[in-house]
Design a protein around this motif. Structure first.
Motif, PDB file in Angstrom:
ATOM      1  N   GLU A   5       0.833  -1.200   0.000  1.00 40.88           N
ATOM      2  CA  GLU A   5       0.000   0.000   0.000  1.00 40.88           C
ATOM      3  C   GLU A   5       0.866   1.247   0.000  1.00 40.88           C
ATOM      4  O   GLU A   5       1.979   1.236   0.507  1.00 40.88           O
ATOM      5  CB  GLU A   5      -0.854   0.069   1.277  1.00 40.88           C
ATOM      6  N   GLU A   6       0.295   2.321  -0.550  1.00 40.44           N
ATOM      7  CA  GLU A   6       0.918   3.632  -0.406  1.00 40.44           C
ATOM      8  C   GLU A   6       0.647   4.097   1.016  1.00 40.44           C
ATOM      9  O   GLU A   6      -0.473   3.994   1.503  1.00 40.44           O
ATOM     10  CB  GLU A   6       0.324   4.645  -1.394  1.00 40.44           C
ATOM     11  N   GLY A   7       1.656   4.566   1.667  1.00 38.14           N
ATOM     12  CA  GLY A   7       1.504   5.057   3.028  1.00 38.14           C
ATOM     13  C   GLY A   7       2.866   5.284   3.635  1.00 38.14           C
ATOM     14  O   GLY A   7       3.892   4.904   3.056  1.00 38.14           O
ATOM     15  N   ALA A  50       5.238  -3.596  13.917  1.00 47.51           N
ATOM     16  CA  ALA A  50       6.102  -2.536  13.377  1.00 47.51           C
ATOM     17  C   ALA A  50       6.834  -3.016  12.122  1.00 47.51           C
ATOM     18  O   ALA A  50       6.909  -2.291  11.123  1.00 47.51           O
ATOM     19  CB  ALA A  50       7.092  -2.069  14.439  1.00 47.51           C
ATOM     20  N   VAL A  51       7.366  -4.225  12.168  1.00 44.03           N
ATOM     21  CA  VAL A  51       8.057  -4.784  10.997  1.00 44.03           C
ATOM     22  C   VAL A  51       7.054  -4.995   9.861  1.00 44.03           C
ATOM     23  O   VAL A  51       7.327  -4.661   8.709  1.00 44.03           O
ATOM     24  CB  VAL A  51       8.797  -6.092  11.358  1.00 44.03           C
ATOM     25  N   GLU A  52       5.882  -5.517  10.194  1.00 43.59           N
ATOM     26  CA  GLU A  52       4.834  -5.714   9.191  1.00 43.59           C
ATOM     27  C   GLU A  52       4.464  -4.388   8.527  1.00 43.59           C
ATOM     28  O   GLU A  52       4.342  -4.316   7.304  1.00 43.59           O
ATOM     29  CB  GLU A  52       3.605  -6.334   9.848  1.00 43.59           C
ATOM     30  N   ASP A  53       4.300  -3.336   9.325  1.00 35.46           N
ATOM     31  CA  ASP A  53       3.974  -2.023   8.772  1.00 35.46           C
ATOM     32  C   ASP A  53       5.059  -1.536   7.814  1.00 35.46           C
ATOM     33  O   ASP A  53       4.774  -0.989   6.747  1.00 35.46           O
ATOM     34  CB  ASP A  53       3.790  -0.991   9.885  1.00 35.46           C
ATOM     35  N   ALA A  54       6.327  -1.720   8.190  1.00 34.73           N
ATOM     36  CA  ALA A  54       7.435  -1.263   7.347  1.00 34.73           C
ATOM     37  C   ALA A  54       7.420  -1.965   5.987  1.00 34.73           C
ATOM     38  O   ALA A  54       7.764  -1.349   4.968  1.00 34.73           O
ATOM     39  CB  ALA A  54       8.768  -1.499   8.055  1.00 34.73           C
ATOM     40  N   SER A  58       4.804   2.022   1.554  1.00 30.93           N
ATOM     41  CA  SER A  58       5.829   2.403   0.576  1.00 30.93           C
ATOM     42  C   SER A  58       6.933   3.304   1.118  1.00 30.93           C
ATOM     43  O   SER A  58       7.999   3.397   0.510  1.00 30.93           O
ATOM     44  CB  SER A  58       5.151   3.099  -0.608  1.00 30.93           C
ATOM     45  N   LYS A  59       6.697   3.967   2.228  1.00 29.34           N
ATOM     46  CA  LYS A  59       7.689   4.903   2.756  1.00 29.34           C
ATOM     47  C   LYS A  59       7.878   4.679   4.249  1.00 29.34           C
ATOM     48  O   LYS A  59       6.932   4.345   4.956  1.00 29.34           O
ATOM     49  CB  LYS A  59       7.259   6.347   2.487  1.00 29.34           C
ATOM     50  N   GLU A 181      -7.387  -8.197   2.521  1.00 32.18           N
ATOM     51  CA  GLU A 181      -6.185  -7.798   3.248  1.00 32.18           C
ATOM     52  C   GLU A 181      -5.110  -8.836   3.021  1.00 32.18           C
ATOM     53  O   GLU A 181      -5.381 -10.014   2.879  1.00 32.18           O
ATOM     54  CB  GLU A 181      -6.476  -7.689   4.741  1.00 32.18           C
ATOM     55  N   GLY A 182      -3.862  -8.388   2.992  1.00 31.94           N
ATOM     56  CA  GLY A 182      -2.741  -9.304   2.842  1.00 31.94           C
ATOM     57  C   GLY A 182      -1.928  -8.999   1.608  1.00 31.94           C
ATOM     58  O   GLY A 182      -2.042  -7.935   1.004  1.00 31.94           O
TER      59      GLY A 182
END
Length: 195
Positions: A5-7, A50-54, A58-59, A181-182
């Motif tokens: 995702e863009e984010g 946190a790792v999943e979010d990273a 995209s940023k 999702e995924g």
């Protein structure tokens, strides 16, 4: 690994709260520009999330203090978790805080030297203990750079039309109107993957 995702993920460590203030201010600036923002306090959050979010977004903005001529241990561990898993194909930005001789940006960039296809933001933020006029201007410039072209546009299929999505991890094919999702890849009507 490509972003799902863009984010923008803001991952930080803060000793006295001043780095946190800067991160929260950056989050407000980015959200006001229409960006999706996720904030993780690495000393208190769930590391798996946190790792999943990273990897999902995209940023990534990393904000930490110079600590004993190094970076704060939680940030070092977080970056290690990313690089061990081949963190790539992202834009990474940095915020450093330090009173005497901040070296956090130099150290964090060095930790990513073996990572492939990373783009480092041109703007970095250097905080000398607490935000001041100069570092606030750097923060605004970083927000502008990160939000440039970040307007979310999603091509929608006509209502009622089923689309095909393939999980990029296990290959499972999902058919439906909306992307689940995924880690899914979207296909057009001819069966070509939309990248």
């Amino acid at each position: 690994y490509r972003p799902e995702e863009e984010g923008i993920v803001l991952a930080y460590t803060s000793i006295y709260g001043n780095t946190k203030k800067a991160v929260m201010q950056l989050a407000e600036m980015l959200e006001s520009k229409g960006c999706k923002v996720v904030v993780n306090d690495l000393a208190r959050c769930d590391w798996a999330e946190a790792v999943e979010d990273a990897f999902r977004y995209s940023k990534l903005v990393l904000a930490t203090t110079t600590y004993n001529a190094d970076i704060f241990p939680f940030m070092r561990q977080f970056i290690d978790h990313l690089t061990e898993r081949n963190f790539s194909n992202r834009t990474v930005a940095f915020i450093e805080n330090g009173t005497w001789a901040p070296v956090a940006v130099k150290i964090m960039k060095g930790m990513f030297e073996k990572s492939k296809d990373l783009t480092f933001a041109e703007n970095t933020v250097k905080i000398m203990s607490a935000l001041n006029e100069e570092s606030s201007a750097q923060l605004a410039a970083l927000a502008e750079e990160l939000s440039d072209g970040n307007v979310e546009t999603e091509e929608e299929a006509p209502k009622g039309e089923s689309r095909r999505f393939e999980c990029s991890v296990c290959g499972y094919i999902y058919e439906g109107e909306e992307l689940p999702e995924g880690s899914y890849v979207d296909y057009d009507a001819e069966g070509t993957a939309l990248v």
